[in-house]
Design a protein around this motif. Structure first.
Motif, PDB file in Angstrom:
ATOM      1  N   PRO A   5      -4.084   1.945  18.803  1.00 22.39           N
ATOM      2  CA  PRO A   5      -4.199   0.958  17.717  1.00 22.39           C
ATOM      3  C   PRO A   5      -3.588   1.378  16.393  1.00 22.39           C
ATOM      4  N   GLU A   6      -3.771   2.638  15.985  1.00 23.37           N
ATOM      5  CA  GLU A   6      -3.215   3.047  14.693  1.00 23.37           C
ATOM      6  C   GLU A   6      -1.691   3.115  14.752  1.00 23.37           C
ATOM      7  N   THR A   7      -1.164   3.579  15.883  1.00 25.66           N
ATOM      8  CA  THR A   7       0.290   3.613  16.056  1.00 25.66           C
ATOM      9  C   THR A   7       0.859   2.207  16.012  1.00 25.66           C
ATOM     10  N   GLU A   8       0.240   1.292  16.737  1.00 25.20           N
ATOM     11  CA  GLU A   8       0.745  -0.077  16.809  1.00 25.20           C
ATOM     12  C   GLU A   8       0.617  -0.791  15.474  1.00 25.20           C
ATOM     13  N   ARG A   9      -0.469  -0.523  14.740  1.00 23.41           N
ATOM     14  CA  ARG A   9      -0.625  -1.121  13.417  1.00 23.41           C
ATOM     15  C   ARG A   9       0.448  -0.598  12.467  1.00 23.41           C
ATOM     16  N   ALA A  10       0.728   0.699  12.547  1.00 23.67           N
ATOM     17  CA  ALA A  10       1.759   1.282  11.682  1.00 23.67           C
ATOM     18  C   ALA A  10       3.133   0.685  11.986  1.00 23.67           C
ATOM     19  N   VAL A  11       3.442   0.503  13.261  1.00 24.94           N
ATOM     20  CA  VAL A  11       4.717  -0.095  13.650  1.00 24.94           C
ATOM     21  C   VAL A  11       4.862  -1.487  13.039  1.00 24.94           C
ATOM     22  N   ASP A  12       3.775  -2.238  12.989  1.00 25.81           N
ATOM     23  CA  ASP A  12       3.824  -3.614  12.494  1.00 25.81           C
ATOM     24  C   ASP A  12       3.818  -3.725  10.973  1.00 25.81           C
ATOM     25  N   GLU A  13       3.297  -2.719  10.281  1.00 24.14           N
ATOM     26  CA  GLU A  13       3.079  -2.850   8.834  1.00 24.14           C
ATOM     27  C   GLU A  13       4.002  -2.006   7.958  1.00 24.14           C
ATOM     28  N   THR A  14       4.619  -0.962   8.500  1.00 27.59           N
ATOM     29  CA  THR A  14       5.305   0.004   7.642  1.00 27.59           C
ATOM     30  C   THR A  14       6.722  -0.424   7.272  1.00 27.59           C
ATOM     31  N   LEU A  15       7.124   0.029   6.098  1.00 29.18           N
ATOM     32  CA  LEU A  15       8.455  -0.236   5.564  1.00 29.18           C
ATOM     33  C   LEU A  15       8.869   0.968   4.728  1.00 29.18           C
ATOM     34  N   ALA A  16      10.074   1.473   4.970  1.00 29.11           N
ATOM     35  CA  ALA A  16      10.575   2.634   4.225  1.00 29.11           C
ATOM     36  C   ALA A  16      11.448   2.160   3.072  1.00 29.11           C
ATOM     37  N   LEU A  17      11.083   2.555   1.865  1.00 31.68           N
ATOM     38  CA  LEU A  17      11.885   2.251   0.680  1.00 31.68           C
ATOM     39  C   LEU A  17      12.872   3.390   0.449  1.00 31.68           C
ATOM     40  N   PRO A  18      14.056   3.083  -0.058  1.00 24.66           N
ATOM     41  CA  PRO A  18      15.059   4.152  -0.264  1.00 24.66           C
ATOM     42  C   PRO A  18      14.580   5.156  -1.301  1.00 24.66           C
ATOM     43  N   LEU A  19      14.681   6.447  -0.957  1.00 29.23           N
ATOM     44  CA  LEU A  19      14.187   7.474  -1.878  1.00 29.23           C
ATOM     45  C   LEU A  19      15.080   8.712  -1.852  1.00 29.23           C
TER      46      LEU A  19
ATOM     47  N   ARG B 186       0.858  -1.185   0.000  1.00 30.77           N
ATOM     48  CA  ARG B 186       0.000   0.000   0.000  1.00 30.77           C
ATOM     49  C   ARG B 186       0.890   1.230   0.000  1.00 30.77           C
ATOM     50  N   THR B 187       0.711   2.055  -0.988  1.00 31.44           N
ATOM     51  CA  THR B 187       1.555   3.238  -1.142  1.00 31.44           C
ATOM     52  C   THR B 187       1.050   4.381  -0.256  1.00 31.44           C
ATOM     53  N   PRO B 188       1.904   5.373   0.014  1.00 32.69           N
ATOM     54  CA  PRO B 188       1.482   6.499   0.871  1.00 32.69           C
ATOM     55  C   PRO B 188       0.357   7.305   0.231  1.00 32.69           C
ATOM     56  N   GLU B 189      -0.536   7.806   1.065  1.00 37.53           N
ATOM     57  CA  GLU B 189      -1.587   8.690   0.562  1.00 37.53           C
ATOM     58  C   GLU B 189      -0.997  10.071   0.292  1.00 37.53           C
ATOM     59  N   ALA B 190      -1.539  10.733  -0.714  1.00 42.41           N
ATOM     60  CA  ALA B 190      -1.045  12.065  -1.075  1.00 42.41           C
ATOM     61  C   ALA B 190      -1.502  13.089  -0.046  1.00 42.41           C
ATOM     62  N   HIS B 191      -0.563  13.924   0.411  1.00 47.71           N
ATOM     63  CA  HIS B 191      -0.877  15.026   1.328  1.00 47.71           C
ATOM     64  C   HIS B 191      -0.161  16.273   0.819  1.00 47.71           C
ATOM     65  N   GLU B 192      -0.869  17.387   0.856  1.00 47.43           N
ATOM     66  CA  GLU B 192      -0.266  18.645   0.405  1.00 47.43           C
ATOM     67  C   GLU B 192       0.973  18.967   1.242  1.00 47.43           C
ATOM     68  N   GLY B 193       2.050  19.311   0.553  1.00 48.46           N
ATOM     69  CA  GLY B 193       3.276  19.683   1.245  1.00 48.46           C
ATOM     70  C   GLY B 193       4.202  18.527   1.580  1.00 48.46           C
ATOM     71  N   HIS B 194       3.821  17.298   1.225  1.00 47.06           N
ATOM     72  CA  HIS B 194       4.666  16.139   1.528  1.00 47.06           C
ATOM     73  C   HIS B 194       5.989  16.256   0.765  1.00 47.06           C
ATOM     74  N   THR B 195       7.110  16.107   1.489  1.00 49.71           N
ATOM     75  CA  THR B 195       8.432  16.199   0.845  1.00 49.71           C
ATOM     76  C   THR B 195       9.097  14.840   0.680  1.00 49.71           C
ATOM     77  N   TYR B 196       8.450  13.774   1.156  1.00 47.57           N
ATOM     78  CA  TYR B 196       8.952  12.401   0.985  1.00 47.57           C
ATOM     79  C   TYR B 196      10.402  12.242   1.434  1.00 47.57           C
ATOM     80  N   GLN B 197      10.667  12.728   2.654  1.00 45.60           N
ATOM     81  CA  GLN B 197      11.978  12.444   3.235  1.00 45.60           C
ATOM     82  C   GLN B 197      12.175  10.934   3.355  1.00 45.60           C
ATOM     83  N   ARG B 198      11.061  10.231   3.538  1.00 46.82           N
ATOM     84  CA  ARG B 198      11.071   8.771   3.469  1.00 46.82           C
ATOM     85  C   ARG B 198       9.801   8.343   2.738  1.00 46.82           C
ATOM     86  N   TYR B 199       9.927   7.324   1.884  1.00 47.24           N
ATOM     87  CA  TYR B 199       8.769   6.792   1.161  1.00 47.24           C
ATOM     88  C   TYR B 199       8.330   5.535   1.910  1.00 47.24           C
ATOM     89  N   VAL B 200       7.252   5.678   2.669  1.00 50.28           N
ATOM     90  CA  VAL B 200       6.843   4.621   3.595  1.00 50.28           C
ATOM     91  C   VAL B 200       5.593   3.923   3.070  1.00 50.28           C
TER      92      VAL B 200
END
Length: 228
Positions: free
Chosen positions: A184-198, A124-138
């Motif tokens: 719950p949302e914090t814990e779910r993010a910890v378990d599911e997220t992965l940062a790709l090199p960008l 699942r790719t990141p949702e678009a947010h205004e001003g996002h600079t993608y310091q990390r692509y999570v």
């Protein structure tokens, strides 16, 4: 900015509560504790990974003195809503972890991010947010939480993609701050997220290889989608 020094100069201390996100490092929470105030951890917005304004509102008490906000992975928090809460309750709004960014680097990362978002199918790719600079692509790896995410990460590294788990343990699960709190949302993010090199210096063929490596590991799992 030295958060502890700033909080102390603002008069915060024993008996005050400071609201902050647990989806981060421990430095800010330690700074709050260092002035004698109590860190109050609240959940994140799952689409931005930033502190959730509605969670802030739910956590306010007569002792709340400040809220710490920060961009996460280059995605800015909802400052309009948080500032509104601050004005209504007379709270100090503290920015943490903000860094200057090179405009050329931002433009390059946004270009790479758009390419990845349009082509990745195994995550699942990141949702678009205004001003996002993608310091990390999570991204989020669907399936059975941490076991599937970690297996996916190992497989990607085996294909030469230097991915990283951005947050392994939320602050409210760290020994110094551990309690019975559930976020719950914090814990779910910890378990599911992965940062790709960008990094901005990536060449397009390297980004293309990242896409092919991710997509070769399989598509989204219908069971995981139905469980969200």
């Amino acid at each position: 900015m030295n958060t502890a020094r700033f909080l102390k100069s603002a008069g915060l201390g024993l008996g005050d509560e400071v609201i902050l996100s647990a989806y981060a490092g421990t430095e800010t929470a330690q700074s709050v504790a260092a002035v004698g105030a109590r860190p109050v951890f609240v959940d994140i917005d799952p689409s931005s990974y930033c502190i959730d304004p509605e969670a802030i509102a739910a956590a306010l008490t007569s002792r709340t003195a400040a809220v710490v906000v920060a961009s996460v992975f280059g995605c800015p928090p909802d400052l309009a809503r948080i500032s509104e809460l601050g004005r209504a309750r007379g709270l100090l709004i503290v920015g943490a972890g903000e860094v200057e960014d090179d405009p050329d680097g931002i433009a390059q990362r946004r270009s790479h991010a758009a390419f990845l978002t349009a082509r990745l199918t195994g995550v699942r790719t990141p949702e678009a947010h205004e001003g996002h600079t993608y310091q990390r692509y999570v991204v989020r790896v669907p399936g059975n939480g941490r076991p599937d995410r970690d297996a996916f990460a190992r497989a990607l590294r085996g294909r030469g993609v230097a991915c990283e788990v951005p947050v392994r343990t939320p602050v409210h699960r760290q020994p110094a701050f551990r309690g019975s709190l559930r976020l719950p949302e914090t814990e779910r993010a910890v378990d599911e997220t992965l940062a790709l090199p960008l990094r901005g210096s990536l060449r397009r063929r390297e980004v293309q290889r990242m896409v092919s490596s991710c997509n070769a590991l399989g598509g989204l799992l219908p069971t995981s989608l139905s469980g969200r």
